[in-house]
Motif scaffolding. Structure first.
Motif, PDB file in Angstrom:
ATOM      1  N   ALA A   3       0.803  -1.219   0.000  1.00  0.00           N
ATOM      2  CA  ALA A   3       0.000   0.000   0.000  1.00  0.00           C
ATOM      3  C   ALA A   3       0.838   1.272   0.000  1.00  0.00           C
ATOM      4  N   GLN A   4       2.110   1.176   0.399  1.00  0.00           N
ATOM      5  CA  GLN A   4       2.962   2.356   0.494  1.00  0.00           C
ATOM      6  C   GLN A   4       4.414   1.920   0.434  1.00  0.00           C
ATOM      7  N   LEU A   5       5.231   2.759  -0.178  1.00  0.00           N
ATOM      8  CA  LEU A   5       6.675   2.522  -0.216  1.00  0.00           C
ATOM      9  C   LEU A   5       7.394   3.782   0.237  1.00  0.00           C
ATOM     10  N   ARG A   6       8.469   3.594   1.007  1.00  0.00           N
ATOM     11  CA  ARG A   6       9.310   4.711   1.407  1.00  0.00           C
ATOM     12  C   ARG A   6      10.746   4.313   1.103  1.00  0.00           C
ATOM     13  N   GLY A   7      11.405   5.120   0.296  1.00  0.00           N
ATOM     14  CA  GLY A   7      12.775   4.810  -0.064  1.00  0.00           C
ATOM     15  C   GLY A   7      13.350   5.877  -0.973  1.00  0.00           C
ATOM     16  N   THR A   8      14.407   5.496  -1.683  1.00  0.00           N
ATOM     17  CA  THR A   8      15.116   6.420  -2.558  1.00  0.00           C
ATOM     18  C   THR A   8      14.900   6.018  -4.004  1.00  0.00           C
ATOM     19  N   ILE A   9      14.614   6.990  -4.847  1.00  0.00           N
ATOM     20  CA  ILE A   9      14.445   6.712  -6.277  1.00  0.00           C
ATOM     21  C   ILE A   9      15.839   6.530  -6.881  1.00  0.00           C
ATOM     22  N   VAL A  10      16.046   5.357  -7.491  1.00  0.00           N
ATOM     23  CA  VAL A  10      17.358   5.068  -8.064  1.00  0.00           C
ATOM     24  C   VAL A  10      17.343   5.087  -9.585  1.00  0.00           C
ATOM     25  N   HIS A  11      16.152   5.052 -10.185  1.00  0.00           N
ATOM     26  CA  HIS A  11      16.051   5.094 -11.644  1.00  0.00           C
ATOM     27  C   HIS A  11      14.706   5.702 -12.024  1.00  0.00           C
ATOM     28  N   THR A  12      14.730   6.513 -13.048  1.00  0.00           N
ATOM     29  CA  THR A  12      13.506   7.117 -13.578  1.00  0.00           C
ATOM     30  C   THR A  12      13.469   6.893 -15.077  1.00  0.00           C
ATOM     31  N   ASP A  13      12.346   6.430 -15.569  1.00  0.00           N
ATOM     32  CA  ASP A  13      12.128   6.244 -16.994  1.00  0.00           C
ATOM     33  C   ASP A  13      10.780   6.881 -17.315  1.00  0.00           C
ATOM     34  N   THR A  14      10.337   6.767 -18.537  1.00  0.00           N
ATOM     35  CA  THR A  14       9.056   7.341 -18.917  1.00  0.00           C
ATOM     36  C   THR A  14       7.943   6.686 -18.116  1.00  0.00           C
ATOM     37  N   GLN A  15       7.408   7.414 -17.171  1.00  0.00           N
ATOM     38  CA  GLN A  15       6.310   7.003 -16.310  1.00  0.00           C
ATOM     39  C   GLN A  15       6.576   5.695 -15.573  1.00  0.00           C
ATOM     40  N   LEU A  16       7.835   5.483 -15.198  1.00  0.00           N
ATOM     41  CA  LEU A  16       8.237   4.341 -14.388  1.00  0.00           C
ATOM     42  C   LEU A  16       9.400   4.778 -13.510  1.00  0.00           C
ATOM     43  N   ILE A  17       9.329   4.411 -12.260  1.00  0.00           N
ATOM     44  CA  ILE A  17      10.451   4.675 -11.364  1.00  0.00           C
ATOM     45  C   ILE A  17      10.845   3.358 -10.701  1.00  0.00           C
ATOM     46  N   ILE A  18      12.080   3.300 -10.266  1.00  0.00           N
ATOM     47  CA  ILE A  18      12.514   2.202  -9.411  1.00  0.00           C
ATOM     48  C   ILE A  18      12.880   2.841  -8.085  1.00  0.00           C
ATOM     49  N   GLN A  37       6.488  15.507  -9.683  1.00  0.00           N
ATOM     50  CA  GLN A  37       6.587  15.893  -8.276  1.00  0.00           C
ATOM     51  C   GLN A  37       7.690  15.118  -7.560  1.00  0.00           C
ATOM     52  N   LEU A  38       7.865  13.850  -7.927  1.00  0.00           N
ATOM     53  CA  LEU A  38       8.910  13.055  -7.280  1.00  0.00           C
ATOM     54  C   LEU A  38      10.305  13.473  -7.726  1.00  0.00           C
ATOM     55  N   SER A  39      10.432  13.883  -8.988  1.00  0.00           N
ATOM     56  CA  SER A  39      11.757  14.275  -9.473  1.00  0.00           C
ATOM     57  C   SER A  39      12.217  15.578  -8.818  1.00  0.00           C
ATOM     58  N   ALA A  40      11.268  16.370  -8.332  1.00  0.00           N
ATOM     59  CA  ALA A  40      11.620  17.605  -7.636  1.00  0.00           C
ATOM     60  C   ALA A  40      12.119  17.328  -6.220  1.00  0.00           C
ATOM     61  N   THR A  46       8.104   9.062  -0.131  1.00  0.00           N
ATOM     62  CA  THR A  46       7.037   8.129   0.227  1.00  0.00           C
ATOM     63  C   THR A  46       5.973   8.206  -0.852  1.00  0.00           C
ATOM     64  N   ILE A  47       5.567   7.049  -1.368  1.00  0.00           N
ATOM     65  CA  ILE A  47       4.500   7.020  -2.361  1.00  0.00           C
ATOM     66  C   ILE A  47       3.441   6.006  -1.935  1.00  0.00           C
ATOM     67  N   LEU A  48       2.199   6.344  -2.214  1.00  0.00           N
ATOM     68  CA  LEU A  48       1.100   5.409  -2.009  1.00  0.00           C
ATOM     69  C   LEU A  48       1.033   4.526  -3.246  1.00  0.00           C
ATOM     70  N   THR A  49       0.646   3.280  -3.078  1.00  0.00           N
ATOM     71  CA  THR A  49       0.631   2.372  -4.220  1.00  0.00           C
ATOM     72  C   THR A  49      -0.692   1.624  -4.337  1.00  0.00           C
ATOM     73  N   SER A  57       1.300 -11.420 -14.102  1.00  0.00           N
ATOM     74  CA  SER A  57       2.118 -10.314 -13.613  1.00  0.00           C
ATOM     75  C   SER A  57       1.550  -9.707 -12.335  1.00  0.00           C
ATOM     76  N   MET A  58       2.434  -9.000 -11.642  1.00  0.00           N
ATOM     77  CA  MET A  58       2.045  -8.160 -10.506  1.00  0.00           C
ATOM     78  C   MET A  58       2.615  -6.783 -10.816  1.00  0.00           C
ATOM     79  N   THR A  59       1.757  -5.765 -10.795  1.00  0.00           N
ATOM     80  CA  THR A  59       2.173  -4.417 -11.183  1.00  0.00           C
ATOM     81  C   THR A  59       1.833  -3.437 -10.074  1.00  0.00           C
ATOM     82  N   LEU A  60       2.796  -2.569  -9.771  1.00  0.00           N
ATOM     83  CA  LEU A  60       2.583  -1.509  -8.794  1.00  0.00           C
ATOM     84  C   LEU A  60       2.380  -0.182  -9.509  1.00  0.00           C
ATOM     85  N   PHE A  61       1.389   0.574  -9.072  1.00  0.00           N
ATOM     86  CA  PHE A  61       1.139   1.924  -9.557  1.00  0.00           C
ATOM     87  C   PHE A  61       1.316   2.851  -8.368  1.00  0.00           C
ATOM     88  N   GLY A  62       2.052   3.948  -8.569  1.00  0.00           N
ATOM     89  CA  GLY A  62       2.371   4.838  -7.458  1.00  0.00           C
ATOM     90  C   GLY A  62       1.756   6.216  -7.592  1.00  0.00           C
TER      91      GLY A  62
END
Length: 129
Positions: A3-18, A37-40, A46-49, A57-62
């Protein structure tokens, strides 16, 4: 369910983050609005998912806030609107603008999203009004 993730963004792609959460990287699909907003932000985020489990498949949307997550949940209840179309709509309309478009019956605003035609836009406006 995640339901929620808290961490550091290590990769950003077109409408996908890791996002790295204590050494575990989660691939999370985000709207253009959320991605902006996250890139700023720097450092920990922290993102809600919303997690969708399919046969293959299992897919997360943030989402940066509950309003955007709730709008996503509402959009995917509309026949013909999947997660990809819902994220496209939320990339061009924030939850308040989406509500205004639905109340005004403005299918053109909804149809501005990539991959959303007039039929789907009309269905969104009709079913959610």
């Amino acid at each position: 369910m995640i339901a929620q993730l808290r961490g550091t963004i290590v990769h950003t792609d077109t409408q996908l983050i890791i996002i790295d959460v204590q050494g575990l990287g989660y691939a999370v699909h985000v709207s253009g609005r959320t991605q902006g907003q996250l890139s700023a932000s720097s450092g920990e985020v922290t993102i809600l998912t919303e997690m969708q489990v399919r046969e293959d498949s299992m897919t997360l949307f943030g989402f940066v806030d509950a309003a955007e997550r709730d709008a996503f949940r509402l959009l995917i209840t509309v026949q013909g609107v999947g997660a990809k179309a819902a994220m496209a709509i939320l990339s061009v309309l924030d939850p308040n603008a989406l509500t205004q478009a639905i109340v005004a019956g403005d299918k053109a605003m909804v149809a501005r999203a990539d991959g959303v035609g007039t039929k789907i836009a009309q269905r969104v406006v009709n079913e959610l009004s």
